[in-house]
Design a protein around this motif. Structure first.
Motif, PDB file in Angstrom:
ATOM      1  N   SER A 265      -3.778 -59.183 -73.157  1.00  0.00           N
ATOM      2  CA  SER A 265      -4.581 -60.293 -73.656  1.00  0.00           C
ATOM      3  C   SER A 265      -4.552 -61.451 -72.663  1.00  0.00           C
ATOM      4  O   SER A 265      -3.772 -61.466 -71.704  1.00  0.00           O
ATOM      5  N   LYS A 266      -5.403 -62.457 -72.911  1.00  0.00           N
ATOM      6  CA  LYS A 266      -5.447 -63.633 -72.045  1.00  0.00           C
ATOM      7  C   LYS A 266      -4.101 -64.369 -72.058  1.00  0.00           C
ATOM      8  O   LYS A 266      -3.641 -64.847 -71.011  1.00  0.00           O
ATOM      9  N   LEU A 267      -3.492 -64.456 -73.242  1.00  0.00           N
ATOM     10  CA  LEU A 267      -2.202 -65.128 -73.337  1.00  0.00           C
ATOM     11  C   LEU A 267      -1.142 -64.366 -72.556  1.00  0.00           C
ATOM     12  O   LEU A 267      -0.317 -64.962 -71.859  1.00  0.00           O
ATOM     13  N   ARG A 268      -1.148 -63.045 -72.648  1.00  0.00           N
ATOM     14  CA  ARG A 268      -0.188 -62.227 -71.908  1.00  0.00           C
ATOM     15  C   ARG A 268      -0.409 -62.363 -70.401  1.00  0.00           C
ATOM     16  O   ARG A 268       0.554 -62.433 -69.625  1.00  0.00           O
ATOM     17  N   GLN A 269      -1.660 -62.419 -69.969  1.00  0.00           N
ATOM     18  CA  GLN A 269      -1.949 -62.605 -68.547  1.00  0.00           C
ATOM     19  C   GLN A 269      -1.432 -63.956 -68.052  1.00  0.00           C
ATOM     20  O   GLN A 269      -0.867 -64.053 -66.962  1.00  0.00           O
ATOM     21  N   PHE A 270      -1.650 -64.979 -68.883  1.00  0.00           N
ATOM     22  CA  PHE A 270      -1.184 -66.323 -68.501  1.00  0.00           C
ATOM     23  C   PHE A 270       0.337 -66.361 -68.392  1.00  0.00           C
ATOM     24  O   PHE A 270       0.884 -66.921 -67.437  1.00  0.00           O
ATOM     25  N   TRP A 271       1.020 -65.744 -69.346  1.00  0.00           N
ATOM     26  CA  TRP A 271       2.475 -65.817 -69.390  1.00  0.00           C
ATOM     27  C   TRP A 271       3.148 -64.950 -68.318  1.00  0.00           C
ATOM     28  O   TRP A 271       4.156 -65.335 -67.749  1.00  0.00           O
ATOM     29  N   ASN A 272       2.571 -63.782 -68.057  1.00  0.00           N
ATOM     30  CA  ASN A 272       3.218 -62.827 -67.148  1.00  0.00           C
ATOM     31  C   ASN A 272       2.665 -62.833 -65.723  1.00  0.00           C
ATOM     32  O   ASN A 272       3.292 -62.263 -64.823  1.00  0.00           O
ATOM     33  N   ILE A 273       1.497 -63.430 -65.519  1.00  0.00           N
ATOM     34  CA  ILE A 273       0.898 -63.442 -64.179  1.00  0.00           C
ATOM     35  C   ILE A 273       0.725 -64.868 -63.663  1.00  0.00           C
ATOM     36  O   ILE A 273       1.242 -65.226 -62.601  1.00  0.00           O
ATOM     37  N   THR A 274      -0.008 -65.692 -64.439  1.00  0.00           N
ATOM     38  CA  THR A 274      -0.353 -67.026 -63.960  1.00  0.00           C
ATOM     39  C   THR A 274       0.880 -67.906 -63.780  1.00  0.00           C
ATOM     40  O   THR A 274       1.086 -68.479 -62.702  1.00  0.00           O
ATOM     41  N   LEU A 275       1.693 -68.017 -64.817  1.00  0.00           N
ATOM     42  CA  LEU A 275       2.858 -68.896 -64.727  1.00  0.00           C
ATOM     43  C   LEU A 275       3.846 -68.477 -63.631  1.00  0.00           C
ATOM     44  O   LEU A 275       4.295 -69.328 -62.851  1.00  0.00           O
ATOM     45  N   PRO A 276       4.221 -67.188 -63.528  1.00  0.00           N
ATOM     46  CA  PRO A 276       5.141 -66.827 -62.444  1.00  0.00           C
ATOM     47  C   PRO A 276       4.606 -67.123 -61.049  1.00  0.00           C
ATOM     48  O   PRO A 276       5.350 -67.573 -60.173  1.00  0.00           O
ATOM     49  N   LEU A 277       3.300 -66.875 -60.837  1.00  0.00           N
ATOM     50  CA  LEU A 277       2.737 -67.112 -59.513  1.00  0.00           C
ATOM     51  C   LEU A 277       2.447 -68.590 -59.243  1.00  0.00           C
ATOM     52  O   LEU A 277       2.146 -68.964 -58.108  1.00  0.00           O
ATOM     53  N   LEU A 278       2.536 -69.412 -60.281  1.00  0.00           N
ATOM     54  CA  LEU A 278       2.388 -70.858 -60.100  1.00  0.00           C
ATOM     55  C   LEU A 278       3.735 -71.561 -59.908  1.00  0.00           C
ATOM     56  O   LEU A 278       3.765 -72.775 -59.724  1.00  0.00           O
ATOM     57  N   THR A 279       4.831 -70.807 -59.967  1.00  0.00           N
ATOM     58  CA  THR A 279       6.137 -71.449 -59.844  1.00  0.00           C
ATOM     59  C   THR A 279       6.355 -72.150 -58.491  1.00  0.00           C
ATOM     60  O   THR A 279       7.010 -73.196 -58.468  1.00  0.00           O
ATOM     61  N   PRO A 280       5.851 -71.637 -57.345  1.00  0.00           N
ATOM     62  CA  PRO A 280       6.001 -72.420 -56.112  1.00  0.00           C
ATOM     63  C   PRO A 280       5.309 -73.779 -56.189  1.00  0.00           C
ATOM     64  O   PRO A 280       5.865 -74.797 -55.743  1.00  0.00           O
ATOM     65  N   THR A 281       4.102 -73.796 -56.769  1.00  0.00           N
ATOM     66  CA  THR A 281       3.396 -75.064 -56.943  1.00  0.00           C
ATOM     67  C   THR A 281       4.138 -75.962 -57.919  1.00  0.00           C
ATOM     68  O   THR A 281       4.278 -77.170 -57.692  1.00  0.00           O
ATOM     69  N   THR A 282       4.614 -75.382 -59.012  1.00  0.00           N
ATOM     70  CA  THR A 282       5.367 -76.153 -59.997  1.00  0.00           C
ATOM     71  C   THR A 282       6.627 -76.747 -59.387  1.00  0.00           C
ATOM     72  O   THR A 282       6.974 -77.903 -59.654  1.00  0.00           O
ATOM     73  N   PHE A 283       7.313 -75.965 -58.566  1.00  0.00           N
ATOM     74  CA  PHE A 283       8.534 -76.451 -57.911  1.00  0.00           C
ATOM     75  C   PHE A 283       8.231 -77.646 -57.019  1.00  0.00           C
ATOM     76  O   PHE A 283       8.949 -78.659 -57.051  1.00  0.00           O
ATOM     77  N   PHE A 284       7.167 -77.567 -56.231  1.00  0.00           N
ATOM     78  CA  PHE A 284       6.783 -78.678 -55.362  1.00  0.00           C
ATOM     79  C   PHE A 284       6.461 -79.921 -56.184  1.00  0.00           C
ATOM     80  O   PHE A 284       6.887 -81.038 -55.851  1.00  0.00           O
ATOM     81  N   ILE A 285       5.727 -79.738 -57.280  1.00  0.00           N
ATOM     82  CA  ILE A 285       5.341 -80.877 -58.119  1.00  0.00           C
ATOM     83  C   ILE A 285       6.571 -81.518 -58.759  1.00  0.00           C
ATOM     84  O   ILE A 285       6.704 -82.747 -58.791  1.00  0.00           O
ATOM     85  N   VAL A 286       7.485 -80.694 -59.272  1.00  0.00           N
ATOM     86  CA  VAL A 286       8.679 -81.227 -59.929  1.00  0.00           C
ATOM     87  C   VAL A 286       9.518 -82.035 -58.943  1.00  0.00           C
ATOM     88  O   VAL A 286       9.962 -83.156 -59.255  1.00  0.00           O
ATOM     89  N   VAL A 287       9.729 -81.506 -57.744  1.00  0.00           N
ATOM     90  CA  VAL A 287      10.547 -82.211 -56.750  1.00  0.00           C
ATOM     91  C   VAL A 287       9.911 -83.547 -56.381  1.00  0.00           C
ATOM     92  O   VAL A 287      10.569 -84.601 -56.385  1.00  0.00           O
ATOM     93  N   THR A 288       8.629 -83.536 -56.060  1.00  0.00           N
ATOM     94  CA  THR A 288       7.966 -84.766 -55.619  1.00  0.00           C
ATOM     95  C   THR A 288       7.829 -85.778 -56.753  1.00  0.00           C
ATOM     96  O   THR A 288       7.968 -86.982 -56.531  1.00  0.00           O
ATOM     97  N   GLN A 289       7.580 -85.303 -57.966  1.00  0.00           N
ATOM     98  CA  GLN A 289       7.413 -86.232 -59.083  1.00  0.00           C
ATOM     99  C   GLN A 289       8.733 -86.866 -59.502  1.00  0.00           C
ATOM    100  O   GLN A 289       8.767 -88.033 -59.911  1.00  0.00           O
ATOM    101  N   LEU A 290       9.823 -86.124 -59.416  1.00  0.00           N
ATOM    102  CA  LEU A 290      11.126 -86.717 -59.726  1.00  0.00           C
ATOM    103  C   LEU A 290      11.486 -87.795 -58.710  1.00  0.00           C
ATOM    104  O   LEU A 290      11.982 -88.870 -59.072  1.00  0.00           O
ATOM    105  N   ILE A 291      11.216 -87.523 -57.447  1.00  0.00           N
ATOM    106  CA  ILE A 291      11.474 -88.534 -56.418  1.00  0.00           C
ATOM    107  C   ILE A 291      10.590 -89.759 -56.647  1.00  0.00           C
ATOM    108  O   ILE A 291      11.050 -90.905 -56.562  1.00  0.00           O
ATOM    109  N   ALA A 292       9.317 -89.532 -56.964  1.00  0.00           N
ATOM    110  CA  ALA A 292       8.392 -90.645 -57.208  1.00  0.00           C
ATOM    111  C   ALA A 292       8.806 -91.453 -58.432  1.00  0.00           C
ATOM    112  O   ALA A 292       8.655 -92.688 -58.454  1.00  0.00           O
ATOM    113  N   ALA A 293       9.330 -90.777 -59.468  1.00  0.00           N
ATOM    114  CA  ALA A 293       9.763 -91.488 -60.677  1.00  0.00           C
ATOM    115  C   ALA A 293      10.931 -92.415 -60.383  1.00  0.00           C
ATOM    116  O   ALA A 293      10.987 -93.549 -60.877  1.00  0.00           O
ATOM    117  N   PHE A 294      11.885 -91.963 -59.564  1.00  0.00           N
ATOM    118  CA  PHE A 294      13.015 -92.807 -59.213  1.00  0.00           C
ATOM    119  C   PHE A 294      12.585 -93.973 -58.322  1.00  0.00           C
ATOM    120  O   PHE A 294      13.264 -95.002 -58.286  1.00  0.00           O
TER     121      PHE A 294
END
Length: 304
Positions: free
Chosen positions: A209-238
């Motif tokens: 299903s679309k939800l299964r595709q999002f959970w098992n494909i989209t989110l795992p392959l977006l983790t590099p982008t998510t990691f970059f965003i989390v690091v930069t946003q935490l620094i920007a917040a401080f």
């Protein structure tokens, strides 16, 4: 019988070159001078600030060596802890909200629809606005008789004092989310468009299903982008400063650590104490970034 003519070899003279440095190298060094000057100033200011953190200096008089007194003082300074608490409140509200809203916007903007470029530009537009303009607009919205309170009264609700001691930090965090979610959405959109379509096609054949595709494909392959965003946003917040400087609440309710450093340095002229605060902040950001880099191996995936 004619004798064969013997032609003398042609000697091609090479242009004389400087044996020490060529003309191209001279231009290269000349163009790199501004870079070297900039790097030199950064290292100089870093070392100078570190030395100043062990002194008492008000710019006018000669600096006085005080050793670790500045660091001992900040450990018992109530405003330091209040500023850190306000900074953490801002971080815990703004960073997750930007991630969730930015990802949702990116998924919507990733659709192949007519005129989708217009909507991408519209959502990214707040990112191009200056902090001053955003603060002025939201200052009007948060006013006692501003747009938001007028809207609340029209639907039968009471006024909210958005910039009082209890709500000010959350209100600024909401403003920051509005101003930064377009940039986050753009990063997630780039990540979504780099996900290979073969994964979706194979999962569709398997009946996912679309939800299964999002959970098992989209989110795992977006983790590099998510990691970059989390690091930069935490620094920007401080490092958040402009928003609280332009739109501050009462009784230091919106005081952040960077604003406190600014106040100590350029209002109280306690340069040594401000330098000590700065290096404590650098240490905190450094440690948080190191922890994130260590943990990325457990949840960041570059392939399925």
């Amino acid at each position: 019988m004619q004798k064969s003519e013997i032609t003398a070899p042609v000697i091609i003279r090479q242009p004389k070159r400087n044996k020490w440095i060529s003309e191209d190298a001279k231009w290269a060094f000349l163009l790199l001078i501004p870079l070297f000057v900039g790097i030199g100033l950064i290292y100089f200011s870093t070392i100078f600030g570190f030395v100043m953190s062990f002194t008492s200096w008000d710019i006018v008089r000669k600096a006085e060596w005080v050793g670790l007194d500045n660091y001992r003082t900040l450990a018992s300074d109530e405003l330091v802890w209040k500023a850190m608490r306000n900074t953490l409140v801002f971080l815990l509200i703004s960073t997750p909200a930007k991630l969730i809203i930015g990802l949702a916007l990116a998924i919507l903007l990733n659709q192949k629809l007519k005129g989708i470029s217009f909507f991408r530009l519209t959502y990214f537009f707040p990112t191009a606005c200056s902090v001053v303009a955003i603060a002025l607009v939201w200052g009007y919205l948060y006013g006692t008789d501003g747009f938001l309170n007028t809207l609340l009264q029209d639907i039968g609700l009471s006024k909210v004092y958005w910039m009082d001691e209890n709500h000010a930090m959350g209100s600024i965090a909401i403003m920051s989310v509005w101003g930064g979610m377009g940039y986050i959405a753009l990063l997630f959109l780039a990540g979504l468009q780099n996900v290979p379509t073969e994964y979706y096609e194979a999962s569709y054949v398997d009946g996912a299903s679309k939800l299964r595709q999002f959970w098992n494909i989209t989110l795992p392959l977006l983790t590099p982008t998510t990691f970059f965003i989390v690091v930069t946003q935490l620094i920007a917040a401080f490092q958040m400063f402009g928003e609280v400087y332009l739109l501050s609440g009462p009784l230091d309710s919106t005081l952040t650590i960077v604003q406190y450093i600014f106040n100590e340095a350029f209002q109280g002229f306690r340069m040594g104490y401000a330098s000590a605060l700065s290096y404590v902040l650098i240490l905190i950001i450094f440690l948080i970034t190191i922890v994130q880099l260590k943990l990325q191996k457990k949840w960041v995936h570059y392939d399925l």
